[in-house]
Design an enzyme around this catalytic site. Structure first.
Site, mmCIF file in Angstrom:
data_model
loop_
_atom_site.group_PDB
_atom_site.id
_atom_site.type_symbol
_atom_site.label_atom_id
_atom_site.label_comp_id
_atom_site.label_asym_id
_atom_site.label_seq_id
_atom_site.Cartn_x
_atom_site.Cartn_y
_atom_site.Cartn_z
ATOM 1 N N HIS A 28 0.454 -1.488 0.275
ATOM 2 C CA HIS A 28 -0.006 0.028 0.267
ATOM 3 C C HIS A 28 0.896 1.169 -0.120
ATOM 4 C CE1 HIS A 28 -1.738 3.358 2.098
ATOM 5 N NE2 HIS A 28 -2.916 2.588 1.253
ATOM 6 N N ARG A 66 30.418 -9.294 -21.204
ATOM 7 C CA ARG A 66 31.746 -10.599 -21.173
ATOM 8 C C ARG A 66 32.665 -11.215 -19.915
ATOM 9 N NH1 ARG A 66 35.979 -5.084 -18.677
ATOM 10 N NH2 ARG A 66 34.781 -6.031 -17.250
ATOM 11 N N CYS A 103 34.823 0.666 -25.017
ATOM 12 C CA CYS A 103 33.936 0.106 -23.976
ATOM 13 C C CYS A 103 34.981 0.924 -22.648
ATOM 14 C CB CYS A 103 33.526 -1.262 -23.474
ATOM 15 S SG CYS A 103 34.636 -2.212 -23.243
ATOM 16 N N ASN A 159 40.792 1.756 -20.928
ATOM 17 C CA ASN A 159 41.577 1.283 -19.536
ATOM 18 C C ASN A 159 42.410 0.352 -19.898
ATOM 19 O OD1 ASN A 159 39.618 2.826 -19.012
ATOM 20 N ND2 ASN A 159 38.517 2.076 -17.908
#
Length: 800
Positions: A414, A572, A745, A697
């Protein structure tokens, strides 16, 4: 069937009869008549019509007294509202049930007794003529009575009629512009489903927080359904993916075990809560087949109504079947909007409590702990309402709150429903809010950080991004997102993006699976006794650690894939370093100690190695379950840190042996391009894969010879170095030359607009970004594409 103006069997009722039998009964009749053939089971019963309600008041001459009771009412004066509504209810109760109405009810009751036997128990439920409408639900406003014997039927009917004038119902009507005396009330009388000895709950045919249209969300708990609806328990949750269900796949997409601390049963004096036995708390209240059966019914109901639906279900512990006991349109769910609003918490105090997030907003206010209705008198507009749970009686006060925090409840209780309807952030199921949060102190309630809602001490600094999407074109370059947390998948998928360019399995393994795969396979080889005990507790009664790993990983990945379906999701395979694997439960005994894990036993080198080949086999089993059993063929698999061509061949061969054959059933396999060797031999790698995703990276780290985890040499780490950018350009050109997909990415385009511009100029096919940078980077990409097109003398390369 011998029906009268006062009584209609459900089999004689359709939605067209709503003015006569109210929203709840009209919907039950509609399901009876049109969806029984689709497998939607509804208990048998009949409707005592709104004409009967008006007849009751006509015979008693009660209308003038009702009008007098409510004349001059100030609905914002809680005391006045309570007093006048009580007076109105008494007027209705005093009217009683006249003999001619009883005479009309008896034949219908007799038919029910003939069908179900003399021991029949009844559910007697209110159904107002302004109820369960798309624009106003009136959820929980009127009374219902369960486990009613035939001798008590007319008392229950009278109380249902009177409940049209509860304080909450009067307040709700006034707020929505309904006239108190023009709204009628019908009563549904049906076979009671014996969920008191089984389970019950609620199904939504859209995700309640994001409005995502492709999932069914089912919540449930042991016992009668009132606990789930009112938020008295933390329920189990299940997701089912509608598109793949329709395509014939029968798999529960995702599940979450709730606490289910109490269960509501039928006691000597009515329904009562008792403690749930520990063994029942530790198991789900429904099996997969039952979840899928209810999901199928929910999908059929939604398709029949042509709109998202809110459905109550109950399982009968006697006959073992699940039933639909109510279906109404969803009144409030987040919808795709032309203006996207995102609340971002920038600075905050310490976390005081956490729970389930409802909504996507952040609000600040003073704590007001409400333990019962007497505490409502001290509540002031803008306060944060903190309670064990909320009840429909509190609706007038909830409308003035800045946020809601409850100890109990799930996303369909609720408090959650009302909070969504009022546009309030709510954190439900915190467990200890009323004792941890202090009256009068300032807190910030955040529901903008994923599935977990947080209450922070003090005033948080919040930035609100508002972006008009109505005129934002799609660039040629595919804009994708980086994502690992399945709890954020549905929300993130609503961004204007083309899929997931990097779904990190490491997050799912560390946060959901929690244990090392080899420790789950070989718990006997875990030396620490405490860790062995923790593994056994994690896996539960089955003792099957392999199945635990496969199910949890596939559900996490499946949730991400389903959220974006049919857009591609590049998953990945695991890319933990050995020190990170060792940090998983039971992992230390299966991992070597390395001086430099960043350049050690990681990525593809693990997959066919004897030290991890069993773990990789489990990963592949999970990915097959996602693609084959769940039907989520939008999943693209990606191998990280592939150092050499021979390594690529060995792993692809191993994957094929494990059933993941590149090209079969459309399976694409990508590789990360993050090692200089991948660029130097780009043509050779391109022949082995369907795409290369540049990991900027690691590529920066290995091109510049800089440890990206070292603070000491951080000044030398820069993705924008000319050497790194030259490597990326060579990789993109190599992909284009070989006709395969090129993407990136890494972090760089999320951080540096000029890097995104460079990628466009290089001709990359896609870039995958952090979700919070999607909109800003999309604009950068659009501008860069315009410049490239202008320089080439072409039109702007945009997509519709």
């Amino acid at each position: 069937m011998g029906s009268s103006p006062f009584v209609l069997d459900f089999s004689d009722v359709t939605l067209d009869d709503l003015p006569l039998v109210g929203g709840k009964n009209a919907s039950l009749g509609e399901l009876h008549r049109h969806l029984a053939s689709a497998g939607v089971r509804v208990p048998g019963g009949f409707a005592v019509t709104a004409a009967a309600y008006r007849h009751v008041l006509d015979r008693a001459g009660a209308w003038a007294r009702l009008e007098a009771a409510l004349d001059g009412l100030d609905v914002d004066d809680v005391a006045d509202l309570e007093a006048r509504s009580a007076r109105a209810r008494q007027v209705v109760l005093d009217a009683g049930i006249p003999d001619d109405l009883r005479e009309a009810v008896e034949p219908a009751l007799g038919r029910l007794l003939e069908r179900y036997g003399p021991d029949l128990r009844l559910a007697v439920r209110s159904s107002a003529t302004a109820e369960d409408l798309p624009e106003a639900s009136f959820a929980g406003q009127h009374a219902s009575y369960l486990d009613v014997g035939r001798d008590d039927l007319y008392v229950a009917m009278s109380r249902c009629f009177a409940s049209l004038f509860t304080a909450r119902a009067v307040h709700y009507r006034r707020r929505h512009g309904y006239d108190d005396l023009s709204v009628g009330l019908s009563v549904g009388v049906m076979k009671m489903v014996r969920s008191d000895v089984a389970s019950s709950g609620v199904v939504f045919t859209v995700d309640t927080e994001t409005g995502h249209p492709d999932v069914v969300l089912l919540t449930g708990s042991w016992g009668l359904g009132e606990n789930v609806v009112q938020g008295a328990v933390d329920p189990d949750e299940f997701h089912v993916h509608k598109p793949t269900y329709r395509a014939g796949h029968r798999t529960v997409l995702h599940r979450r075990l709730g606490g289910k601390a109490v269960r509501m049963v039928t006691g000597a004096s009515g329904p009562e809560n008792v403690a749930t036995p520990e063994e029942d708390r530790a198991r789900y209240c429904l099996g997969d087949a039952e979840v899928l059966d209810l999901a199928g019914a929910a999908i059929a109901i939604e398709e029949h109504y042509g709109r998202p639906m809110d459905i109550e279900w109950a399982k009968d512990g006697v006959d073992g079947r699940t039933y639909v006991v109510q279906a109404r349109p969803v009144t409030v769910a987040a919808r795709a909007a032309t203006v996207l609003e995102r609340h971002v918490v920038q600075e905050h105090g310490r976390v005081l409590v956490t729970g389930r997030a409802v909504g996507e907003r952040v609000a600040t206010g003073r704590v007001r702990v409400v333990r019962d209705s007497r505490d409502l008198a001290a509540f002031e507009a803008g306060d944060v309402l903190v309670a064990e749970t909320t009840t429909p009686d509190w609706e007038p006060v909830l409308a003035s709150a800045s946020a809601v925090v409850t100890e109990q409840g799930g996303r369909t209780c609720h408090a959650a429903i009302v909070a969504r309807e009022l546009g309030l952030p709510a954190v439900v199921g915190t467990g200890d809010a009323t004792t941890t949060l202090v009256d009068g102190t300032e807190v910030s309630v955040s529901c903008a950080e994923g599935e977990t809602g947080r209450v922070y001490d003090g005033r948080a600094t919040v930035h609100v991004d508002r972006v008009d999407l109505s005129d934002l074109p799609r660039p040629r370059t595919r804009i994708m997102v980086n994502l690992g947390n399945p709890a954020l998948a549905l929300r993130t998928s609503m961004l204007p993006c083309d899929g997931v360019g990097l779904a990190r399995t490491e997050f799912v393994i560390s946060e959901v699976v929690k244990a090392h795969p080899l420790a789950l396979l070989h718990p006997d080889r875990v030396a620490d006794e405490g860790e062995r005990a923790a593994l056994a507790a994690l896996v539960g009664g089955s003792g099957d650690g392999a199945a635990w790993f496969v199910d949890r990983l596939s559900e996490g990945v499946g949730m991400i894939a389903a959220a974006f379906f049919p857009r591609p999701v590049v998953v990945r395979m695991s890319d933990f370093k050995t020190n990170e694997y060792a940090g998983l439960l039971g992992g230390s005994g299966f991992e070597p100690h390395e001086a430099n894990p960043m350049l050690g036993f990681r990525g593809a080198s693990r997959y066919a190695h004897p030290a991890y080949e069993e773990g990789f086999a489990l990963e592949c089993r999970a990915m097959r379950r996602v693609r084959e059993d769940m039907g989520l063929t939008n999943v693209v698999l990606m191998l990280p840190f592939v150092r050499r061509l021979a390594e690529a061949d060995l792993v692809l061969e191993r994957m094929a042996d494990l059933g993941l054959v590149r090209g079969r059933d459309g399976l694409e396999v990508f590789a990360m391009c993050e090692i200089p060797n991948n660029v130097v031999l780009v043509d050779d790698f391109a022949r082995r894969f369907d795409g290369l995703s540049i990991g900027s990276n690691d590529l920066t780290q290995l091109t510049l010879g800089v440890d990206r985890d070292s603070d000491l040499v951080a000044f030398d780490y820069d993705e924008r170095d000319p050497g790194v950018m030259a490597m990326i350009r060579l990789a993109v050109e190599g992909c284009r030359r070989n006709g395969i997909h090129s993407g990136l990415c890494g972090q760089a385009p999320s951080d540096y607009p000029e890097f995104a511009e460079f990628l466009v100029e290089a001709g990359i096919d896609s870039m995958s970004l952090n979700p919070d940078s999607v909109l800003a980077t999309t604009r950068v990409v659009l501008a860069a594409e315009q410049r490239v097109a202008a320089a080439a003398g072409d039109g702007a390369p945009l997509r519709a």
